[in-house]
Design an enzyme around this catalytic site. Structure first.
Site, mmCIF file in Angstrom:
data_model
loop_
_atom_site.group_PDB
_atom_site.id
_atom_site.type_symbol
_atom_site.label_atom_id
_atom_site.label_comp_id
_atom_site.label_asym_id
_atom_site.label_seq_id
_atom_site.Cartn_x
_atom_site.Cartn_y
_atom_site.Cartn_z
ATOM 1 N N ASP A 1 0.792 -1.246 0.000
ATOM 2 C CA ASP A 1 0.000 0.000 0.000
ATOM 3 C C ASP A 1 0.823 1.294 0.000
ATOM 4 O OD1 ASP A 1 -1.919 -1.948 0.236
ATOM 5 O OD2 ASP A 1 -2.689 -1.314 2.171
ATOM 6 N N GLU B 1 -4.662 -0.817 -1.345
ATOM 7 C CA GLU B 1 -5.956 -0.814 -0.634
ATOM 8 C C GLU B 1 -6.876 0.138 -1.380
ATOM 9 O OE1 GLU B 1 -5.851 0.042 3.582
ATOM 10 O OE2 GLU B 1 -8.039 0.125 3.713
ATOM 11 N N LYS C 1 -6.811 -4.703 -3.007
ATOM 12 C CA LYS C 1 -7.390 -5.365 -1.842
ATOM 13 C C LYS C 1 -8.389 -4.446 -1.137
ATOM 14 C CE LYS C 1 -3.567 -4.376 1.407
ATOM 15 N NZ LYS C 1 -4.281 -3.476 2.275
ATOM 16 N N LYS D 1 -7.608 -4.841 5.037
ATOM 17 C CA LYS D 1 -6.276 -4.518 5.525
ATOM 18 C C LYS D 1 -5.300 -5.634 5.155
ATOM 19 C CE LYS D 1 -7.966 -0.759 7.270
ATOM 20 N NZ LYS D 1 -7.944 0.427 6.367
ATOM 21 N N VAL E 1 3.308 0.304 4.157
ATOM 22 C CA VAL E 1 2.617 1.030 5.227
ATOM 23 C C VAL E 1 1.184 0.530 5.406
ATOM 24 C CG1 VAL E 1 4.018 3.089 4.854
ATOM 25 C CG2 VAL E 1 1.863 2.878 3.622
ATOM 26 N N THR E 2 0.653 0.709 6.628
ATOM 27 C CA THR E 2 1.377 1.053 7.831
ATOM 28 C C THR E 2 1.746 -0.226 8.583
ATOM 29 O OG1 THR E 2 -0.655 1.275 9.170
ATOM 30 C CG2 THR E 2 0.148 3.256 8.061
ATOM 31 N N CYS F 1 -1.934 -2.600 7.810
ATOM 32 C CA CYS F 1 -1.961 -3.508 6.660
ATOM 33 C C CYS F 1 -0.743 -4.424 6.569
ATOM 34 C CB CYS F 1 -2.142 -2.713 5.379
ATOM 35 S SG CYS F 1 -3.787 -1.993 5.280
ATOM 36 N N GLN G 1 8.947 -14.461 20.893
ATOM 37 C CA GLN G 1 8.574 -15.868 21.066
ATOM 38 C C GLN G 1 9.196 -16.749 19.977
ATOM 39 O OE1 GLN G 1 4.430 -16.504 22.468
ATOM 40 N NE2 GLN G 1 4.088 -14.378 21.823
HETATM 41 N N1 TIU Z 1 -2.536 0.295 4.350
HETATM 42 C C1 TIU Z 1 -2.958 0.509 5.583
HETATM 43 O O1 TIU Z 1 -2.230 0.301 6.549
HETATM 44 N N2 TIU Z 1 -4.242 1.029 5.735
HETATM 45 C C2 TIU Z 1 -4.622 1.817 6.787
HETATM 46 O O2 TIU Z 1 -5.774 2.210 6.869
HETATM 47 N N3 TIU Z 1 -3.657 2.142 7.706
HETATM 48 C C3 TIU Z 1 -3.780 3.007 8.757
HETATM 49 O O3 TIU Z 1 -2.831 3.077 9.556
HETATM 50 N N4 TIU Z 1 -4.882 3.734 8.885
#
Ligand code: TIU
Length: 218
Positions: free
Chosen positions: A24, A72, A129, A132, A157-158, A162, A202
């Site tokens: 993303d 996304e 997609k 997430k 990210v993030t 995701c 772990q």
């Molecule tokens: N790609 C992704 O992480 N989508 C999000 O909505 N991330 C947020 O941190 N909001």
């Protein structure tokens, strides 16, 4: 076989059976006026990720590693966007609303496109997609199986949304997963650090993490 000095221990992979999954790296998350900003986040926190993620992709190309870019986004009629997702919270603009980079998180709009430094090249795989996680409601599993992939390297990210969701989905599907530390980022730096710690705790319950230089120098 390539072995990387990773945490919690060495990560070994065969480039021919490895894919880089870049999550993303879209304008909607990284530039002002997009989805990330509508949620109230300081999107400038993600800027340092761009160069490292681009370096990671460039390295993967030199190794002949399959490159997957996820995106996304939703259909223009929002038929793949559950109301629970669209109506969650109090964003300044909701998914599908018109923003500075077109309709928020809608496929085909400028904001949903990749930042120029992470633009896919011919031969790369692009996975759209609605969730997430990149395995939910996408052909990603079939694509990876078709290419004989057993190991996944992650950036994007993030970290705790995701990236972590997709890495956990992949781990449950039997993939050996490595997250590259500089090539991922969060609007919450402490969440990034904790997500990295969760992955490698772990004995590597979700997988491994490594510095970019450890991977590219391996
Ligand atoms: N790609 C992704 O992480 N989508 C999000 O909505 N991330 C947020 O941190 N909001």
């Amino acid at each position: 076989m390539t072995t990387v000095a990773a945490q919690p221990g060495p990560f070994t992979f065969e480039p021919a059976h490895t894919a880089l999954v870049m999550i993303d790296m879209q304008r909607d998350f990284i530039e002002p006026g997009g989805f990330g900003a509508t949620l109230g986040n300081d999107v400038s926190l993600l800027l340092p990720v761009v160069a490292a993620a681009a370096d990671l992709v460039a390295w993967a190309r030199t190794q002949g590693i399959v490159i997957v870019h996820t995106k996304e986004c939703h259909r223009p009629d929002l038929s793949d966007c559950p109301p629970a997702k669209r109506l969650r919270g109090l964003p300044s603009l909701r998914i599908g609303d018109m923003g500075a980079m077109g309709r928020i998180l809608i496929d085909g709009e400028p904001g949903a496109d990749f930042v120029p430094q992470l633009a896919p090249q011919t031969g790369d795989v692009v996975i759209k997609k609605p969730g997430k996680g990149a395995f939910y409601a996408t052909p990603l599993s079939a694509v990876l199986e078709g290419k004989g992939i057993t190991h996944l390297i992650f950036g994007g990210v993030t970290t705790e949304v995701c990236v972590q969701t997709t890495m956990r989905e992949a781990n449950d599907r039997g993939y050996e997963c490595l997250l590259v530390e500089e090539a991922t980022g969060s609007y919450f730096p402490e969440f990034k650090e904790q997500a990295l710690a969760m992955v490698r705790a772990q004995g590597g319950i979700v997988g491994w993490t490594a510095a970019l230089a450890a991977l590219t120098g391996a």
